[in-house]
Design a protein around this motif. Sequence first.
Motif, PDB file in Angstrom:
ATOM      1  N   LEU A 252       0.829  -1.209   0.000  1.00 57.05           N
ATOM      2  CA  LEU A 252       0.000   0.000   0.000  1.00 57.05           C
ATOM      3  C   LEU A 252       0.863   1.260   0.000  1.00 57.05           C
ATOM      4  O   LEU A 252       0.573   2.235  -0.689  1.00 57.05           O
ATOM      5  N   VAL A 253       1.923   1.238   0.790  1.00 56.51           N
ATOM      6  CA  VAL A 253       2.833   2.387   0.882  1.00 56.51           C
ATOM      7  C   VAL A 253       3.632   2.543  -0.406  1.00 56.51           C
ATOM      8  O   VAL A 253       3.885   3.653  -0.885  1.00 56.51           O
ATOM      9  N   GLY A 254       4.016   1.416  -0.992  1.00 61.00           N
ATOM     10  CA  GLY A 254       4.892   1.405  -2.171  1.00 61.00           C
ATOM     11  C   GLY A 254       6.263   0.887  -1.784  1.00 61.00           C
ATOM     12  O   GLY A 254       6.907   1.431  -0.874  1.00 61.00           O
ATOM     13  N   LEU A 255       6.719  -0.175  -2.445  1.00 55.20           N
ATOM     14  CA  LEU A 255       8.002  -0.776  -2.067  1.00 55.20           C
ATOM     15  C   LEU A 255       9.165   0.173  -2.352  1.00 55.20           C
ATOM     16  O   LEU A 255      10.189   0.116  -1.663  1.00 55.20           O
ATOM     17  N   ASP A 256       9.003   1.048  -3.344  1.00 54.93           N
ATOM     18  CA  ASP A 256      10.050   2.044  -3.591  1.00 54.93           C
ATOM     19  C   ASP A 256      10.129   3.045  -2.444  1.00 54.93           C
ATOM     20  O   ASP A 256      11.225   3.487  -2.055  1.00 54.93           O
ATOM     21  N   THR A 257       8.973   3.373  -1.864  1.00 57.72           N
ATOM     22  CA  THR A 257       8.954   4.276  -0.704  1.00 57.72           C
ATOM     23  C   THR A 257       9.608   3.609   0.500  1.00 57.72           C
ATOM     24  O   THR A 257      10.362   4.247   1.246  1.00 57.72           O
ATOM     25  N   VAL A 258       9.325   2.324   0.678  1.00 53.57           N
ATOM     26  CA  VAL A 258       9.975   1.572   1.762  1.00 53.57           C
ATOM     27  C   VAL A 258      11.487   1.610   1.585  1.00 53.57           C
ATOM     28  O   VAL A 258      12.236   1.876   2.537  1.00 53.57           O
ATOM     29  N   MET A 259      11.951   1.368   0.375  1.00 53.58           N
ATOM     30  CA  MET A 259      13.396   1.377   0.097  1.00 53.58           C
ATOM     31  C   MET A 259      13.996   2.760   0.339  1.00 53.58           C
ATOM     32  O   MET A 259      15.145   2.887   0.795  1.00 53.58           O
ATOM     33  N   ALA A 260      13.213   3.807   0.054  1.00 51.91           N
ATOM     34  CA  ALA A 260      13.703   5.169   0.290  1.00 51.91           C
ATOM     35  C   ALA A 260      13.914   5.412   1.776  1.00 51.91           C
ATOM     36  O   ALA A 260      14.924   6.021   2.185  1.00 51.91           O
ATOM     37  N   VAL A 261      12.984   4.930   2.613  1.00 54.57           N
ATOM     38  CA  VAL A 261      13.135   5.085   4.065  1.00 54.57           C
ATOM     39  C   VAL A 261      14.334   4.280   4.555  1.00 54.57           C
ATOM     40  O   VAL A 261      15.108   4.742   5.400  1.00 54.57           O
ATOM     41  N   VAL A 262      14.488   3.071   4.014  1.00 55.32           N
ATOM     42  CA  VAL A 262      15.640   2.230   4.375  1.00 55.32           C
ATOM     43  C   VAL A 262      16.940   2.976   4.086  1.00 55.32           C
ATOM     44  O   VAL A 262      17.861   3.009   4.913  1.00 55.32           O
ATOM     45  N   LYS A 263      16.995   3.593   2.924  1.00 51.76           N
ATOM     46  CA  LYS A 263      18.202   4.335   2.528  1.00 51.76           C
ATOM     47  C   LYS A 263      18.446   5.526   3.452  1.00 51.76           C
ATOM     48  O   LYS A 263      19.589   5.796   3.870  1.00 51.76           O
ATOM     49  N   ILE A 264      17.378   6.244   3.795  1.00 52.56           N
ATOM     50  CA  ILE A 264      17.493   7.413   4.681  1.00 52.56           C
ATOM     51  C   ILE A 264      18.079   7.015   6.034  1.00 52.56           C
ATOM     52  O   ILE A 264      18.969   7.681   6.562  1.00 52.56           O
ATOM     53  N   VAL A 265      17.584   5.914   6.595  1.00 48.97           N
ATOM     54  CA  VAL A 265      18.076   5.470   7.900  1.00 48.97           C
ATOM     55  C   VAL A 265      19.504   4.938   7.778  1.00 48.97           C
ATOM     56  O   VAL A 265      20.373   5.257   8.602  1.00 48.97           O
ATOM     57  N   ARG A 266      19.749   4.145   6.742  1.00 55.89           N
ATOM     58  CA  ARG A 266      21.086   3.558   6.572  1.00 55.89           C
ATOM     59  C   ARG A 266      22.157   4.634   6.415  1.00 55.89           C
ATOM     60  O   ARG A 266      23.238   4.536   6.995  1.00 55.89           O
ATOM     61  N   GLU A 267      21.846   5.684   5.651  1.00 57.78           N
ATOM     62  CA  GLU A 267      22.834   6.729   5.406  1.00 57.78           C
ATOM     63  C   GLU A 267      22.839   7.825   6.466  1.00 57.78           C
ATOM     64  O   GLU A 267      23.882   8.430   6.733  1.00 57.78           O
ATOM     65  N   GLY A 268      21.657   8.061   7.079  1.00 56.70           N
ATOM     66  CA  GLY A 268      21.565   9.177   8.018  1.00 56.70           C
ATOM     67  C   GLY A 268      21.707   8.810   9.475  1.00 56.70           C
ATOM     68  O   GLY A 268      21.792   9.696  10.330  1.00 56.70           O
ATOM     69  N   ALA A 269      21.717   7.515   9.780  1.00 55.73           N
ATOM     70  CA  ALA A 269      21.825   7.095  11.184  1.00 55.73           C
ATOM     71  C   ALA A 269      22.919   6.042  11.328  1.00 55.73           C
ATOM     72  O   ALA A 269      22.643   4.851  11.504  1.00 55.73           O
ATOM     73  N   PRO A 270      24.192   6.466  11.250  1.00 58.85           N
ATOM     74  CA  PRO A 270      25.296   5.502  11.362  1.00 58.85           C
ATOM     75  C   PRO A 270      25.359   4.800  12.712  1.00 58.85           C
ATOM     76  O   PRO A 270      25.968   3.744  12.836  1.00 58.85           O
ATOM     77  N   ASP A 271      24.686   5.392  13.719  1.00 60.11           N
ATOM     78  CA  ASP A 271      24.682   4.792  15.054  1.00 60.11           C
ATOM     79  C   ASP A 271      23.447   3.930  15.296  1.00 60.11           C
ATOM     80  O   ASP A 271      23.155   3.566  16.448  1.00 60.11           O
TER      81      ASP A 271
END
Length: 751
Positions: free
Chosen positions: A241-260
Amino acid sequence: MKSFRRAAVLGAGVMGSQLASLFAGSGIKVELLDIPGPDPKEPEGIAKQALKKLKTQKPSPYFHSSHLANIRPGSLEHHLERLKDVEWVLEAAPESLKIKNELYAKIAPLMSDDSIFASNTSSLSVAKLGEALPEKLRKRFFITHFFNPPRYLRLLELLPHPEADIKANSAFFWFLDRHLGKSIVPVKDTPAFIANRVGIFALLDALALAAEFKFSPAQIDFLTGPLIGRQKSASCRTADLVGLDTVMAVVKIVREGAPDDPRPDRFTPPPILQSLVAAGKLGEKSGGGFYRKEGDEIFEADENQNYTKRKKMESPLLAQAGAEEDLVKRVRLLFAAASDPAGAFVSRHLISVANYAAALSGKICDRPGRIDDALRWGFGWQMGPLELAKAVDCDLLAKAAAKFSIQAPNLPEKIESGEPGPILLPAKPEKIVAQNKEATLLDAGNGIAVLVFHSKLNVIGAGILGLAHKALEVVKTDFDALVLANDPQAEAFSAGANLGWLLMTASEGDFDEIALMIKKFQAVTEGMAKAPFPVVAAPFGLTLGGGCEICLAATRRVAHRELYIGLVETGVGLLPAGGGTTRMAEKVAQWAKGGMLLPHLKTVFENVGLAKVSTSADEAFAMGFLQPEDLAVPNRGRLTATALSQARLLADAGTTSKSSDKIRVAGKNGLAAVETFLYLMRESKMITEHDAAVGRSLAKVLCGGELPGEPEVPREYLLQLEAEEFLRLVGMRKTQKRMAHLLKTGKPLRN
């Protein structure tokens, strides 16, 4: 407090247009601006098209179609000067810092000195966004992250700019809460904030565990949906429902923006997610993701991206857990069976999510309860990950963690909910006046008694009716007012009378017992209508059949704006017999005001005879289920508190219900008009012969039978008539088949 009357939404995409609709439904005049359309003669074309799409969206993004008149479409290039007159500008542009910065540069000089500026971003930093704004505007700049669909989801994640003047803008927060009905969770300036960060982690964790257990998407969703207190769409369906591309975008945001991040391993997307996105299978918007619908059947993706029949999850453990209504007890059963694959999966998953949430507490919010609030209000979880883990039992969690050689969650000692209203149950023993399996009568203080239903879907059975009758007697001597207020987090205020009991009793031919139940139901609703004290009902969500009848009998109704109310008995071949049909006959006479009855009879007959249900409190007012003096509360969390204060006000004013001893009815002329209507419906194959038979019974009560003229008849005469017609209908084989079909499938039968 200040009330915002004019606003602008910049961006008419799916979210922007829905937000404009939400604001318009709260009485705000909205400027909806987007880039110019392709036709130079109609620069507002894109925004106009977005408004048209709102009319076809399901579920409906607006409370009433008339509210769309409050929205004026426009262009970001041709109509920016309109921003000078608004009090709040909400930016809902694409998630690009460059696009937003360019837009901010254009609008900053146009905004008034006291207007609020906010962004609906779900991923960008408020500090970074603020760099493009002048200093004076940064003092009034916020991130207001609404959740989709914004009409239905309570959560609003709020993040002020570091330079924002919180005190000076307190009226804005009050407006978001009281007028827009949003439950605000303050967040810190961290990637994906709270709900998306923890919610996406839960999805990724479920997918990773499923790869170990060889579970399919449907099996994952079975184990991570209502079984453990989460939304029906569970994990994979939600992602679609959200969109798998949107899910991947959030994954990328956390992976790159939260190194801790405490679990970076989980933010490496699992192979099935990566392969689906690479193949362009992005979920519902692309026609398929984890699931694909073909005709009436839904298929699930396998590890090779082929769509196959959905796999089921069945075991004695799951049958036992499914039969347990209490969430905490259900989860404990699964934890206690850790050797079972389903039990092992759920145990490991819930421990993992609780561990993650506990590790982030203090980093993404100021206190742990905020995480639970965000998941309940934004994702529809029954309990947040921390409160559920604590309720299940720390020792049980520790044993399961040791068995699987994983870390047990380090849960905070105190988890405070941000729920604004009073929590009625569980109650302290000294507050309980009377109680049975279906209901509890509470002393809410300040002279107010509260009757709370707690049967499944709050269906009305002998227990509720018995305690309601007792409440009416107790309040006469010991209290000033009575409030009917159920748990506002539940799906239903009341889904109606106990249809299972009714079918069983009718099948056994025990119609005397059914007649006795009708008599008790009418005694309760008539007792409420004639009580020497105010009775306030606080309906929300599903308020159907008998639940609607209870509300109609109250002195006042304080309703949540998401109210789906209706007298739906005709759908199973019956009519309202808890005083509901009599009350609707009274409504016809009231609306006529001494004039013609037939136009109002037609409206009431269509509403009840066609089992119409309001899609909002706004529609309920138009349909007559709510009265002009009733209240509609936007924030569900404030519903109970508002009902209690309204009851106190009514008691202090000496206000009680007013019901007529005699009711003017349409008689045989009304019956003839209804018969013509039924004939036309039958001829056009819109109804069956049994529908027509049920309609005639309904009309007989509404019109008072074959009486000449438009006589006034005693109220008791109509009550007796509705009881007789109900008993006649419930004895019919076709009606019993309808009841059985609804109980078995959840869908009506047209026989």
